[in-house]
Design a protein around this motif. Sequence first.
Motif, mmCIF file in Angstrom:
data_model
loop_
_atom_site.group_PDB
_atom_site.id
_atom_site.type_symbol
_atom_site.label_atom_id
_atom_site.label_comp_id
_atom_site.label_asym_id
_atom_site.label_seq_id
_atom_site.Cartn_x
_atom_site.Cartn_y
_atom_site.Cartn_z
ATOM 1 N N LYS A 128 -18.367 21.288 -16.641
ATOM 2 C CA LYS A 128 -19.468 22.632 -17.036
ATOM 3 C C LYS A 128 -20.221 22.982 -15.779
ATOM 4 O O LYS A 128 -20.582 22.125 -14.981
ATOM 5 C CB LYS A 128 -20.263 21.653 -17.817
ATOM 6 C CG LYS A 128 -19.916 21.311 -19.231
ATOM 7 C CD LYS A 128 -21.023 20.890 -20.170
ATOM 8 C CE LYS A 128 -20.347 20.610 -21.477
ATOM 9 N NZ LYS A 128 -21.504 19.898 -22.431
ATOM 10 N N GLN A 129 -20.408 24.184 -15.827
ATOM 11 C CA GLN A 129 -21.256 24.913 -14.671
ATOM 12 C C GLN A 129 -22.248 25.850 -15.369
ATOM 13 O O GLN A 129 -22.324 26.346 -16.571
ATOM 14 C CB GLN A 129 -20.135 25.530 -13.833
ATOM 15 C CG GLN A 129 -19.249 24.845 -13.028
ATOM 16 C CD GLN A 129 -18.145 25.812 -12.450
ATOM 17 O OE1 GLN A 129 -17.637 26.781 -12.872
ATOM 18 N NE2 GLN A 129 -17.905 25.241 -11.311
ATOM 19 N N THR A 130 -23.155 26.231 -14.556
ATOM 20 C CA THR A 130 -24.014 27.203 -14.989
ATOM 21 C C THR A 130 -24.149 28.187 -14.023
ATOM 22 O O THR A 130 -24.342 28.103 -12.647
ATOM 23 C CB THR A 130 -25.791 26.583 -14.963
ATOM 24 O OG1 THR A 130 -25.625 25.542 -15.609
ATOM 25 C CG2 THR A 130 -26.763 27.708 -15.337
ATOM 26 N N TRP A 131 -24.005 29.461 -14.519
ATOM 27 C CA TRP A 131 -24.252 30.596 -13.778
ATOM 28 C C TRP A 131 -25.551 31.537 -14.113
ATOM 29 O O TRP A 131 -25.789 31.466 -15.187
ATOM 30 C CB TRP A 131 -22.850 31.661 -14.158
ATOM 31 C CG TRP A 131 -21.722 30.901 -13.756
ATOM 32 C CD1 TRP A 131 -21.092 29.921 -14.156
ATOM 33 C CD2 TRP A 131 -20.896 31.771 -12.560
ATOM 34 N NE1 TRP A 131 -19.836 29.805 -13.411
ATOM 35 C CE2 TRP A 131 -19.647 30.681 -12.412
ATOM 36 C CE3 TRP A 131 -21.018 32.600 -11.696
ATOM 37 C CZ2 TRP A 131 -18.898 31.076 -11.455
ATOM 38 C CZ3 TRP A 131 -20.007 32.892 -10.738
ATOM 39 C CH2 TRP A 131 -18.840 32.094 -10.549
ATOM 40 N N LEU A 132 -26.235 31.964 -13.102
ATOM 41 C CA LEU A 132 -27.292 32.805 -13.173
ATOM 42 C C LEU A 132 -27.283 34.011 -12.880
ATOM 43 O O LEU A 132 -26.618 34.471 -11.903
ATOM 44 C CB LEU A 132 -28.436 31.989 -12.381
ATOM 45 C CG LEU A 132 -28.798 30.808 -12.606
ATOM 46 C CD1 LEU A 132 -29.514 30.066 -11.602
ATOM 47 C CD2 LEU A 132 -29.127 30.356 -13.950
ATOM 48 N N LEU A 133 -28.146 35.016 -13.333
ATOM 49 C CA LEU A 133 -28.203 36.332 -13.145
ATOM 50 C C LEU A 133 -29.161 36.723 -12.126
ATOM 51 O O LEU A 133 -30.259 36.549 -12.116
ATOM 52 C CB LEU A 133 -28.411 37.154 -14.096
ATOM 53 C CG LEU A 133 -28.370 38.739 -14.382
ATOM 54 C CD1 LEU A 133 -27.011 39.332 -13.722
ATOM 55 C CD2 LEU A 133 -28.695 39.688 -15.370
ATOM 56 N N GLU A 134 -28.495 36.916 -10.797
ATOM 57 C CA GLU A 134 -29.376 37.146 -9.483
ATOM 58 C C GLU A 134 -29.339 38.557 -9.003
ATOM 59 O O GLU A 134 -28.217 38.962 -8.665
ATOM 60 C CB GLU A 134 -29.102 36.057 -8.526
ATOM 61 C CG GLU A 134 -29.587 34.766 -8.641
ATOM 62 C CD GLU A 134 -29.407 33.861 -7.607
ATOM 63 O OE1 GLU A 134 -28.796 34.096 -6.609
ATOM 64 O OE2 GLU A 134 -29.802 32.722 -7.711
ATOM 65 N N ASP A 135 -30.248 39.260 -9.001
ATOM 66 C CA ASP A 135 -30.269 40.771 -8.442
ATOM 67 C C ASP A 135 -29.143 41.345 -8.989
ATOM 68 O O ASP A 135 -28.336 42.154 -8.571
ATOM 69 C CB ASP A 135 -29.858 40.777 -6.903
ATOM 70 C CG ASP A 135 -31.470 40.052 -6.103
ATOM 71 O OD1 ASP A 135 -32.426 40.132 -6.834
ATOM 72 O OD2 ASP A 135 -31.134 39.281 -5.246
ATOM 73 N N GLY A 136 -28.915 41.242 -10.383
ATOM 74 C CA GLY A 136 -27.796 42.016 -11.115
ATOM 75 C C GLY A 136 -26.554 41.404 -10.843
ATOM 76 O O GLY A 136 -25.475 42.209 -11.464
#
Length: 144
Positions: A128-136
């Motif tokens: 499991k991983q987490t992806w984040l929205l950074e600067d689009g």
Amino acid sequence: MKEIVMKTRFSAKGAMRAGAMIMAALSLGACATMDSGTPEQIVTKRAQAYWDARLKGDATTAYGFANDAFRQAVSEQKFKQGHMATFAVGAEVQKVECDAQKCDVGTNLKVNPPLPGKKIGTIDVYSKQTWLLEDGQWKLFMEP
């Protein structure tokens, strides 16, 4: 009849500037095409590309998917030394669930565990991983 001759002056500097503008336009178009779709579709492609790079040993590409805070704290060389080793021989993104700023990603890894004196073959491991929205742009969250 009178001929009209147009003289056009080309300079190397002007040609380079025009070439740079064309390349920039093409690059922007490629980015828009690459990252178009729902967050789930975009993150699925990016997560798969991350794992594909890891499995190929392409540290530069894999490092590029990491969140900004991680990349500010950890050099690419340190990433290569501490994060690229894997016993996985295959990876397939299975599940992606997103909200506005975060996606949870589940990936099925095919792993050859290193058991001294035993050959058990390939086993499945769920990561499991987490992806984040950074600067689009969607980036893999990694702790520095």
